[in-house]
Design a protein around this motif. Structure first.
Motif, short mmCIF file in Angstrom:
data_model
loop_
_atom_site.label_atom_id
_atom_site.label_comp_id
_atom_site.label_asym_id
_atom_site.label_seq_id
_atom_site.Cartn_x
_atom_site.Cartn_y
_atom_site.Cartn_z
N GLY A 27 0.76 -1.24 0.00
CA GLY A 27 0.00 0.00 0.00
C GLY A 27 0.79 1.28 0.00
N PHE A 28 2.12 1.19 -0.20
CA PHE A 28 2.93 2.41 -0.13
C PHE A 28 2.42 3.48 -1.06
CE2 PHE A 28 6.59 5.03 0.51
CZ PHE A 28 6.87 5.59 -0.74
N SER A 29 2.13 3.10 -2.30
CA SER A 29 1.78 4.11 -3.30
C SER A 29 0.48 4.84 -2.95
CB SER A 29 1.67 3.47 -4.68
OG SER A 29 0.63 2.50 -4.69
N ASN A 30 -0.34 4.25 -2.11
CA ASN A 30 -1.61 4.87 -1.74
C ASN A 30 -1.51 5.75 -0.50
OD1 ASN A 30 -3.05 3.55 -3.82
ND2 ASN A 30 -3.19 1.70 -2.57
N ASN A 31 -0.38 5.65 0.20
CA ASN A 31 -0.24 6.37 1.46
C ASN A 31 0.23 7.80 1.28
OD1 ASN A 31 -0.98 4.19 3.07
ND2 ASN A 31 1.11 3.46 3.32
N VAL A 32 -0.19 8.64 2.20
CA VAL A 32 0.41 9.96 2.36
C VAL A 32 1.69 9.76 3.16
CG1 VAL A 32 0.15 12.28 3.32
CG2 VAL A 32 -1.85 11.09 2.35
N MET A 33 2.79 10.32 2.69
CA MET A 33 4.08 10.18 3.36
C MET A 33 4.53 11.55 3.85
SD MET A 33 4.62 6.98 3.06
CE MET A 33 6.27 6.96 3.77
N GLY A 34 5.15 11.56 5.01
CA GLY A 34 5.58 12.84 5.56
C GLY A 34 6.91 12.74 6.28
N TRP A 35 7.50 13.91 6.49
CA TRP A 35 8.69 14.04 7.32
C TRP A 35 8.39 14.99 8.45
CZ3 TRP A 35 13.03 11.18 6.96
CH2 TRP A 35 13.29 10.52 5.76
N TYR A 36 8.65 14.54 9.66
CA TYR A 36 8.59 15.36 10.85
C TYR A 36 10.02 15.58 11.35
CZ TYR A 36 3.54 15.05 11.84
OH TYR A 36 2.17 15.18 11.81
N ARG A 37 10.15 16.56 12.23
CA ARG A 37 11.42 16.72 12.92
C ARG A 37 11.18 17.14 14.36
NH1 ARG A 37 14.00 22.04 9.84
NH2 ARG A 37 12.55 23.62 10.68
N GLN A 38 12.12 16.76 15.20
CA GLN A 38 12.04 17.14 16.60
C GLN A 38 13.41 17.57 17.08
OE1 GLN A 38 10.13 14.30 19.21
NE2 GLN A 38 9.70 15.96 20.67
N ALA A 39 13.50 18.84 17.43
CA ALA A 39 14.74 19.39 17.96
C ALA A 39 14.72 19.26 19.48
CB ALA A 39 14.88 20.84 17.54
N PRO A 40 15.89 19.27 20.11
CA PRO A 40 15.94 19.15 21.57
C PRO A 40 15.12 20.23 22.26
CG PRO A 40 18.12 18.89 20.63
CD PRO A 40 17.23 19.31 19.50
N GLY A 41 14.25 19.82 23.15
CA GLY A 41 13.45 20.77 23.91
C GLY A 41 12.28 21.37 23.15
N LYS A 42 12.05 20.89 21.94
CA LYS A 42 10.96 21.45 21.13
C LYS A 42 9.95 20.36 20.77
CE LYS A 42 13.51 25.29 19.09
NZ LYS A 42 13.84 26.00 17.80
N ALA A 90 17.96 18.54 14.07
CA ALA A 90 16.86 17.80 14.70
C ALA A 90 16.96 16.34 14.33
CB ALA A 90 15.51 18.35 14.24
N VAL A 91 16.17 15.53 15.01
CA VAL A 91 15.93 14.16 14.55
C VAL A 91 14.78 14.23 13.56
CG1 VAL A 91 15.18 11.86 15.21
CG2 VAL A 91 16.76 13.12 16.68
N TYR A 92 15.01 13.69 12.38
CA TYR A 92 14.00 13.68 11.33
C TYR A 92 13.36 12.30 11.27
CZ TYR A 92 15.40 18.27 9.73
OH TYR A 92 15.64 19.62 9.66
N LEU A 93 12.04 12.29 11.28
CA LEU A 93 11.28 11.04 11.27
C LEU A 93 10.35 11.01 10.08
CD1 LEU A 93 10.96 12.43 14.47
CD2 LEU A 93 10.73 9.97 14.86
N CYS A 94 10.30 9.86 9.43
CA CYS A 94 9.31 9.72 8.37
C CYS A 94 8.06 9.07 8.94
CB CYS A 94 9.85 8.95 7.19
SG CYS A 94 10.40 7.29 7.54
N ALA A 95 6.96 9.37 8.32
CA ALA A 95 5.67 8.89 8.80
C ALA A 95 4.75 8.63 7.62
CB ALA A 95 5.04 9.91 9.75
N ALA A 96 3.74 7.82 7.86
CA ALA A 96 2.80 7.49 6.81
C ALA A 96 1.38 7.41 7.36
CB ALA A 96 3.17 6.15 6.16
N LYS A 97 0.44 7.74 6.52
CA LYS A 97 -0.97 7.59 6.87
C LYS A 97 -1.75 7.30 5.60
CE LYS A 97 -1.87 12.60 6.96
NZ LYS A 97 -2.50 13.69 7.77
N GLN A 98 -2.99 6.90 5.79
CA GLN A 98 -3.76 6.40 4.65
C GLN A 98 -4.48 7.49 3.86
OE1 GLN A 98 -6.02 3.41 6.79
NE2 GLN A 98 -4.63 1.80 6.09
N SER A 99 -4.63 8.65 4.45
CA SER A 99 -5.26 9.77 3.75
C SER A 99 -4.90 11.05 4.47
CB SER A 99 -6.79 9.60 3.71
OG SER A 99 -7.34 9.78 5.00
N LEU A 100 -5.18 12.18 3.81
CA LEU A 100 -4.88 13.47 4.43
C LEU A 100 -5.65 13.67 5.73
CD1 LEU A 100 -4.69 15.88 1.37
CD2 LEU A 100 -2.83 15.30 2.94
N ALA A 101 -6.85 13.14 5.80
CA ALA A 101 -7.68 13.34 6.99
C ALA A 101 -7.34 12.36 8.12
CB ALA A 101 -9.15 13.20 6.62
#
Length: 117
Positions: A27-42, A90-101
């Protein structure tokens, strides 16, 4: 879906890095993919996302410098980061979900990006 991020490292201000996030499972091609980041203390922040159709959004702080892309044949999403600044550290994390909502339900382990001279 399992996500494996890579490509982080130490880079000087003004430099570039390319992060990769390889996905396993169906299902990769159907997923919304994103990048998050988290900096220390944020708080964790959404940097960018790309839909199955290729529509992208970016945080204001990275517009014009970062580019997200995906290769559905390789089940991989990329984050090209140019003109890096110390505040991009920051630490960069990838994430996935099935739709924008939908909620982000699949997360990779993160890769550390350090921008410093």
């Amino acid at each position: 879906v399992q996500l494996q991020a890579s490509g982080g490292g130490l880079v000087q201000p003004g430099g570039s890095l390319r992060l990769s996030c390889a996905a396993s499972g169906s299902g990769f091609s159907n997923n919304v993919m994103g990048w998050y980041r988290q900096a220390p203390g944020k708080q964790r922040e959404l940097v960018t996302l790309i839909t199955s159709g290729g529509t992208t959004t970016y945080a204001d702080s990275v517009k014009g410098r970062f580019t997200i892309s995906r290769d559905n044949a390789k089940n991989t999403v990329y984050l090209q980061m140019n003109s890096l600044k110390p505040e991009d550290t920051a630490v960069y994390l990838c994430a996935a979900k099935q739709s924008l909502a939908a909620r982000w339900i699949y997360w990779g382990q993160g890769t550390l990006v350090t921008v410093s001279s």
